[in-house]
Design a protein around this motif. Structure first.
Motif, mmCIF file in Angstrom:
data_model
loop_
_atom_site.group_PDB
_atom_site.id
_atom_site.type_symbol
_atom_site.label_atom_id
_atom_site.label_comp_id
_atom_site.label_asym_id
_atom_site.label_seq_id
_atom_site.Cartn_x
_atom_site.Cartn_y
_atom_site.Cartn_z
ATOM 1 N N ASP A 1 0.849 -1.174 0.000
ATOM 2 C CA ASP A 1 0.000 0.000 0.000
ATOM 3 C C ASP A 1 0.895 1.238 0.000
ATOM 4 O O ASP A 1 1.906 1.291 0.701
ATOM 5 C CB ASP A 1 -0.889 -0.035 1.235
ATOM 6 N N THR A 2 0.554 2.236 -0.771
ATOM 7 C CA THR A 2 1.386 3.439 -0.837
ATOM 8 C C THR A 2 1.417 4.158 0.502
ATOM 9 O O THR A 2 2.420 4.755 0.859
ATOM 10 C CB THR A 2 0.886 4.393 -1.928
ATOM 11 N N TYR A 3 0.330 4.101 1.253
ATOM 12 C CA TYR A 3 0.300 4.734 2.575
ATOM 13 C C TYR A 3 1.318 4.068 3.503
ATOM 14 O O TYR A 3 2.086 4.749 4.177
ATOM 15 C CB TYR A 3 -1.100 4.652 3.180
ATOM 16 N N ASP A 4 1.305 2.736 3.530
ATOM 17 C CA ASP A 4 2.242 2.017 4.396
ATOM 18 C C ASP A 4 3.681 2.319 4.009
ATOM 19 O O ASP A 4 4.559 2.497 4.861
ATOM 20 C CB ASP A 4 1.986 0.511 4.334
ATOM 21 N N THR A 5 3.936 2.377 2.720
ATOM 22 C CA THR A 5 5.282 2.675 2.237
ATOM 23 C C THR A 5 5.701 4.078 2.673
ATOM 24 O O THR A 5 6.819 4.280 3.137
ATOM 25 C CB THR A 5 5.337 2.570 0.705
ATOM 26 N N ALA A 6 4.791 5.038 2.541
ATOM 27 C CA ALA A 6 5.108 6.414 2.929
ATOM 28 C C ALA A 6 5.381 6.514 4.424
ATOM 29 O O ALA A 6 6.305 7.211 4.853
ATOM 30 C CB ALA A 6 3.968 7.347 2.530
#
Length: 110
Positions: A39-44
């Motif tokens: 998920d892009t949120y988790d990565t960020a």
């Protein structure tokens, strides 16, 4: 003894064939499991955890504050000079006025 050896060999071969068939099915079913798409949120969030944080710095002084400090320094140095002149001796050895002025000038340049 001959009959039991022959039947045992046949049973073993049958079990071996069954095992190969089962083993073949197991190999076909075990595909490499791909990790789920990140998920892009988790990565960020993970990136932000390792990002270096800004450190606070000293506040820059306004021109008025710098002028006030300079004036106070000059007044203090003048007062020390007058004391030395009145005493007529070198009792007050707090450093030369030129050295103090150059220190403040160097601080101002930074």
């Amino acid at each position: 003894a001959v009959v039991s050896t022959q039947s045992t060999g046949e049973e073993t071969e049958g079990l071996d064939q069954d095992w190969r068939a089962l083993q073949g099915m197991l190999v076909q079913q075990t595909k490499p499991v791909q990790p789920p798409a990140k998920d892009t949120y988790d990565t960020a969030v993970k990136e932000l955890l390792f990002e270096t944080k800004a450190k606070p710095t000293d506040r820059l002084k306004t021109e008025d504050e710098l002028a006030k400090e300079r004036r106070e320094l000059l007044e203090r140095l003048e007062a020390e000079r007058v004391k030395r002149m009145q005493k007529g001796s070198e009792d007050i050895t707090s450093g030369s006025a030129d050295a103090k002025l150059t220190k403040t000038a160097k601080k101002k340049k930074k």
